[in-house]
Design an enzyme around this catalytic site. Structure first.
Site, mmCIF file in Angstrom:
data_model
loop_
_atom_site.group_PDB
_atom_site.id
_atom_site.type_symbol
_atom_site.label_atom_id
_atom_site.label_comp_id
_atom_site.label_asym_id
_atom_site.label_seq_id
_atom_site.Cartn_x
_atom_site.Cartn_y
_atom_site.Cartn_z
ATOM 1 N N GLY A 253 -25.004 0.212 -52.083
ATOM 2 C CA GLY A 253 -25.728 -0.978 -52.536
ATOM 3 C C GLY A 253 -26.536 -1.591 -51.407
ATOM 4 N N ILE B 84 -27.885 -8.543 -49.467
ATOM 5 C CA ILE B 84 -26.996 -8.522 -48.310
ATOM 6 C C ILE B 84 -27.141 -7.214 -47.546
ATOM 7 C CG2 ILE B 84 -24.585 -8.617 -47.554
ATOM 8 C CD1 ILE B 84 -23.995 -10.316 -50.057
ATOM 9 N N VAL C 101 -23.097 5.152 -57.079
ATOM 10 C CA VAL C 101 -21.695 5.359 -56.711
ATOM 11 C C VAL C 101 -20.890 5.945 -57.859
ATOM 12 C CG1 VAL C 101 -21.609 3.609 -54.899
ATOM 13 C CG2 VAL C 101 -21.161 2.945 -57.281
ATOM 14 N N ALA D 58 -22.248 -2.891 -56.572
ATOM 15 C CA ALA D 58 -21.550 -3.481 -57.719
ATOM 16 C C ALA D 58 -22.568 -4.106 -58.654
ATOM 17 C CB ALA D 58 -20.557 -4.555 -57.266
ATOM 18 N N GLU D 59 -22.240 -4.118 -59.925
ATOM 19 C CA GLU D 59 -22.980 -4.941 -60.873
ATOM 20 C C GLU D 59 -22.496 -6.375 -60.692
ATOM 21 O OE1 GLU D 59 -25.400 -3.918 -62.551
ATOM 22 O OE2 GLU D 59 -25.156 -1.743 -62.510
ATOM 23 N N SER E 52 -14.941 -10.929 -53.781
ATOM 24 C CA SER E 52 -15.632 -12.105 -54.305
ATOM 25 C C SER E 52 -14.679 -13.267 -54.491
ATOM 26 C CB SER E 52 -16.271 -11.749 -55.652
ATOM 27 O OG SER E 52 -16.678 -12.901 -56.352
ATOM 28 N N TYR F 74 -16.405 -9.707 -64.469
ATOM 29 C CA TYR F 74 -16.868 -9.471 -63.106
ATOM 30 C C TYR F 74 -15.744 -9.708 -62.101
ATOM 31 C CZ TYR F 74 -19.211 -10.277 -58.647
ATOM 32 O OH TYR F 74 -19.578 -10.244 -57.329
ATOM 33 N N ASN G 158 -20.612 -18.025 -52.567
ATOM 34 C CA ASN G 158 -21.953 -17.937 -53.159
ATOM 35 C C ASN G 158 -22.984 -17.748 -52.050
ATOM 36 O OD1 ASN G 158 -20.243 -19.305 -55.222
ATOM 37 N ND2 ASN G 158 -22.145 -19.236 -56.381
ATOM 38 N N ARG H 136 -19.567 -25.302 -55.855
ATOM 39 C CA ARG H 136 -19.408 -23.973 -55.275
ATOM 40 C C ARG H 136 -19.510 -24.083 -53.756
ATOM 41 N NH1 ARG H 136 -18.193 -23.618 -59.797
ATOM 42 N NH2 ARG H 136 -18.841 -22.093 -61.386
#
Length: 378
Positions: A9, A14, A65, A86-87, A130, A189, A218, A257
């Site tokens: 990814g 990032i 992946v 990742a989604e 996460s 998620y 976040n 957040r």
């Protein structure tokens, strides 16, 4: 020691910054990325500035992946793997369940299966986890006990009660969530991120690889997708402000957040991948400061120097949490790292970058329509 780093990814927000960080220190970087249209547009070779930013600093393998062959190609010569692929998107995950599980859980399983059964030189794998795995996070009761409340009930929120409650308790107060907190995600998620982390941190040591987990809060900053309506409220609200459109603030706007600036995330991840003290550890990566949605809107208005109408609608999404703020003590005490960029400063830098970008088509309403159709947005 020079490393060969694989970033899955790695053509994302990032990943590209992280690739540049490793290249700057003289390490070789390979990126594996599917170049998803949701992030990169339909013609990434010509329209994706993220992909172009990798020119000259990383070898790019276009693949997924979920393909063992693509993984095998990308892993050749790697000594460190940073698994970002990742989604992403809490709301979308609640109705594209198979896609999220296949990419996030299935892709991680394929990566580990290959490492367990084929020759390689990988000595450390860093999994990007996460804050969503904590669900509603940590609170304290009136008598000082720590509790981890259940997910908020639809019936309460439909009546306008958005606060978090714990059965049998009086008022409870939010406190920073540390890495030992109960893991009880409230979205598909979040479930997939918990499974990714559990797979890596369980399997890696059994096959002679150091595992490290970084639990991102976040993440925001220049370079994040302005196309993807699931990328976060800073991008969404910025586009609405530039278009002169009304901002619909969900719940009562007091949901909060922990917003952490991209440069801080990159440095924390770099240390997680290279510092011997990070082996086997799990780290929250956040600012340690809770910022409400109302405060986000005010900061954006200030940075743009303009305002648009706002409406506190009381709308809410099933699967969303009320608050979360990270306890970053372990990151500081183990790796000696403390995030440096305050939210208001980061937002100003973000907006300066946004103003250099084209105004993207607004896909946000389409994403809300998708959730409404499935009774996930109330």
């Amino acid at each position: 020691m020079s490393e060969h780093v694989l970033i899955t990814g790695g053509a994302g927000f990032i990943g590209t910054r992280l690739a540049a960080r490793f290249a700057r220190d003289g390490h070789r970087v390979t990126v594996l990325d599917s170049l998803s249209p949701q992030v990169h547009g339909n013609d990434p070779e010509t329209t994706s500035p993220l992909l172009r930013s990798l020119d000259g600093i990383a070898d790019v393998v276009v693949g997924t992946v979920t393909s063992t062959d693509d993984l095998r190609t990308a892993l050749e010569g790697a000594t460190i793997v940073i698994h970002l692929a990742a989604e992403t998107g809490t709301g979308q995950s609640m109705y594209e369940i198979d896609r999220y599980v296949d990419a996030n859980v299935g892709g991680t399983a394929k990566l580990l299966d290959l490492l367990a059964n084929e020759d390689h030189g990988v000595r450390r794998i860093v999994i990007a986890s996460s804050r969503s795995i904590y669900g509603e996070g940590t609170y304290v009761t009136e008598d000082g006990r720590r509790v981890h409340p259940p997910h908020r009930a639809d019936a309460d929120m439909s009546a306008g009660d958005f606060d978090v409650h714990a059965a049998g308790e009086g008022p409870i107060t939010l406190v920073p969530t540390d890495e030992s907190a109960l893991l009880h995600p409230s979205s598909v998620y979040g479930i997939t991120k918990q499974m990714q982390e559990s797979l890596v941190m369980t399997v890696a040591p059994t096959i002679g690889i150091e595992g490290t987990s970084v639990r991102y809060q976040n993440v925001y900053g220049p370079g994040q997708s302005l196309k993807n309506p699931y990328t976060g409220i800073l991008s969404i609200f910025s586009t609405l402000i530039r278009q002169g459109k009304e901002i619909n603030i969900f719940e009562d706007g007091e949901e909060s957040r922990d917003f952490v600036y991209i440069d801080d995330v990159v440095e924390a991840t770099f240390l997680a991948a290279t510092d011997p003290r990070a082996a086997g550890e799990t780290f929250n990566v956040g600012s340690g400061v809770a910022t409400t949605v109302n405060e986000v809107v005010a900061a954006l208005f200030d940075a743009f120097g303009r305002e648009v109408p706002t409406r506190i609608s009381g709308n809410y999404r099933l699967g969303d949490i009320r608050h979360n703020v990270a306890d970053t003590t372990r990151l500081r005490e183990t790796l000696g790292f403390t995030p440096q960029v305050p939210f208001r400063e980061g937002v100003r830098t973000f907006v300066e970058w946004v103003l250099t970008e084209p105004i993207e088509a607004d896909g946000y309403q389409r994403s809300l329509d998708e959730m409404s159709k499935r009774n996930l947005l109330k």
